[in-house]
Design a protein around this motif. Structure first.
Motif, short mmCIF file in Angstrom:
data_model
loop_
_atom_site.label_atom_id
_atom_site.label_comp_id
_atom_site.label_asym_id
_atom_site.label_seq_id
_atom_site.Cartn_x
_atom_site.Cartn_y
_atom_site.Cartn_z
N GLU A 292 0.93 -1.19 -0.25
CA GLU A 292 0.10 -0.15 -0.09
C GLU A 292 0.97 1.36 0.14
O GLU A 292 1.94 1.31 0.58
N CYS A 293 0.54 2.05 -0.66
CA CYS A 293 1.36 3.36 -0.95
C CYS A 293 1.01 4.40 0.25
O CYS A 293 -0.19 4.47 0.56
N VAL A 294 1.93 5.09 0.76
CA VAL A 294 1.99 6.09 1.80
C VAL A 294 2.49 7.38 1.35
O VAL A 294 4.00 7.34 1.05
N ASN A 295 1.84 8.58 1.26
CA ASN A 295 2.24 9.69 0.88
C ASN A 295 3.35 10.39 1.52
O ASN A 295 3.21 10.47 3.00
N ALA A 296 4.35 10.82 1.01
CA ALA A 296 5.36 11.49 1.57
C ALA A 296 5.77 12.81 0.80
O ALA A 296 6.80 13.41 0.84
N ASP A 297 4.74 13.36 0.14
CA ASP A 297 4.70 14.77 -0.57
C ASP A 297 4.01 15.64 0.26
O ASP A 297 2.66 15.44 0.43
N SER A 298 4.70 16.61 0.78
CA SER A 298 3.98 17.63 1.88
C SER A 298 2.63 18.18 1.23
O SER A 298 1.84 18.63 2.14
N TYR B 278 2.74 15.20 10.73
CA TYR B 278 3.01 14.12 9.95
C TYR B 278 3.60 12.93 10.44
O TYR B 278 3.14 11.73 9.90
N GLN B 279 4.66 12.96 11.10
CA GLN B 279 5.37 11.93 11.90
C GLN B 279 4.50 11.02 12.55
O GLN B 279 4.51 9.87 12.30
N ARG B 280 3.67 11.61 13.30
CA ARG B 280 2.98 10.95 14.16
C ARG B 280 1.84 10.12 13.48
O ARG B 280 1.59 9.02 13.64
N LEU B 281 1.33 10.71 12.19
CA LEU B 281 0.28 10.00 11.56
C LEU B 281 0.86 8.94 10.60
O LEU B 281 0.53 7.80 10.46
N VAL B 282 1.84 9.15 10.06
CA VAL B 282 2.62 8.30 9.15
C VAL B 282 3.04 6.89 9.85
O VAL B 282 3.14 5.96 9.33
N ARG B 283 3.38 7.32 11.10
CA ARG B 283 4.06 5.93 11.74
C ARG B 283 2.84 4.97 12.19
O ARG B 283 3.02 3.84 12.22
N LYS B 284 1.84 5.53 12.37
CA LYS B 284 0.58 4.76 12.55
C LYS B 284 0.29 3.89 11.27
O LYS B 284 -0.17 2.74 11.48
N VAL B 285 0.45 4.61 10.27
CA VAL B 285 0.28 4.04 9.02
C VAL B 285 1.17 2.73 8.88
O VAL B 285 1.00 1.70 8.36
N GLY C 36 11.91 15.73 1.31
CA GLY C 36 13.07 14.99 1.99
C GLY C 36 12.84 14.90 3.61
O GLY C 36 13.08 13.82 4.03
N LEU C 37 12.33 15.94 4.22
CA LEU C 37 12.32 15.73 5.74
C LEU C 37 10.95 14.97 6.15
O LEU C 37 11.31 14.46 7.13
N TYR C 38 9.96 14.86 5.33
CA TYR C 38 8.97 14.06 5.49
C TYR C 38 9.61 12.59 5.43
O TYR C 38 8.90 11.64 6.29
N VAL C 39 10.03 12.19 4.30
CA VAL C 39 10.70 10.81 4.14
C VAL C 39 11.45 10.50 5.60
O VAL C 39 11.28 9.48 6.11
N ARG C 40 12.27 11.34 6.05
CA ARG C 40 13.07 11.09 7.05
C ARG C 40 12.25 11.12 8.42
O ARG C 40 12.75 10.42 9.31
#
Length: 303
Positions: free
Chosen positions: A33-39, A80-87, A101-105
């Motif tokens: 499943e794809c997870v967005n990392a474009d702000s 975003y970090q809080r949300l993406v780690r749940k996913v 880049g910062l969102y990927v990191r």
């Protein structure tokens, strides 16, 4: 630390390189499943100007963290970090995709996001507006040489943020800057596009966006508060269309400025990802791109 049995797959690189399509291809082959990392794709209604995939282009692959914020919301990497780690924790095969880049990191690495102080920020921003970035940068060099070495002297926004963190926390800003300490095992695939080709792809993409109705999209979003959004209103394409709609630029100027700004942004993206030794770069137009990407995933010790 993470105990994942499968690595997080990340498809990164500059804008217009074909990341979204490759991520879908990988997800289809691996049941991912794809997870967005474009702000900017986090914002509802910002579709044409951010090159969001259409439902048909998603080809049935679930996509997470798209369209979650109103355009009036100020972007927050910490949120975003809080949300993406749940996913990531909930998805068996997450395919992270995006050029922020910062969102990927923030998704993959042990990044700390210190708090803010509106009063300190306002005072520093007022000083920046009055005196320019040079004296603030000199202050940062005295207080945190490591942070100053990593920030351009002309980047007033980043200088203000660094000084705010130092004053608010009493700690060096450099202590909170990105490191390569991973939270999740990952396979990071970068799409390599020769500069002349990338410049041409960007120009064609911007022209297609205009033809697809970017100006009308911006008009609609202005009615939803886009101009009041500190982050969304500055997005590539959107900021230029606003200046056209306000009569400051002609439409031709707005298109040309969008192309120019996007090319500059693509160079910054590439520089950011090139610094990360974990990114495996593959030619964006390789006929066996998918197979080579999957081979990298299969070679990972956690795979």
């Amino acid at each position: 630390m993470d105990v994942r049995q499968q690595p997080v797959i990340a498809v990164v690189g500059p804008t217009a390189a074909g990341k979204s399509d490759l991520a879908v291809d990988i997800a289809l082959r691996l049941g991912g499943e794809c997870v967005n990392a474009d702000s900017m794709q986090l914002y509802r209604g910002m579709d044409i100007g951010t090159a969001k995939l259409s439902p048909a282009e998603m080809r049935g692959v679930p996509h997470h963290l798209l369209n979650i914020w109103d355009v009036t919301v100020t972007a927050s990497v910490a949120e975003y970090q809080r949300l993406v780690r749940k996913v990531i924790d909930a998805v068996e095969v997450p395919v992270l995709v995006g050029g922020s880049g910062l969102y990927v990191r923030a998704a993959l690495d042990d990044l700390e996001f210190p708090g803010t102080d509106p009063d300190i920020r306002a005072r520093l921003e007022a000083e920046l507006a009055e005196r320019g970035p040079a004296p603030l940068y000199e202050r940062l060099r005295e207080q945190d040489p490591a942070a100053a070495a990593a920030i351009l002297p002309s980047n007033g926004r980043r200088i203000v943020r660094a000084l705010e963190v130092i004053e608010h926390s009493g700690r060096p800003f450099s202590a909170t800057m990105p490191s390569y300490d991973a939270v999740y095992p990952s396979v990071q695939i970068g799409l390599d596009v020769p500069r002349p080709e990338l410049d041409e792809r960007i120009a064609l993409r911007v022209e297609r966006m205009w033809q697809s109705g970017l100006v009308d999209e911006v008009r609609t979003l202005l009615g939803q508060g886009l101009a009041e959004g500190r982050t969304a209103s500055r997005a590539l394409g959107y900021a230029q269309v606003i200046r056209f709609l306000e009569g400051e630029w002609s439409e031709e100027q707005a298109i040309a400025e969008t192309i120019r700004a996007t090319r500059r942004f693509a160079r910054r993206q590439e520089s950011w990802f090139r610094r990360d030794p974990r990114v495996c770069w593959l030619p964006y137009d390789a006929p066996d791109l998918l197979e080579r990407s999957l081979a990298r995933v299969a070679d990972h010790p956690c795979a």
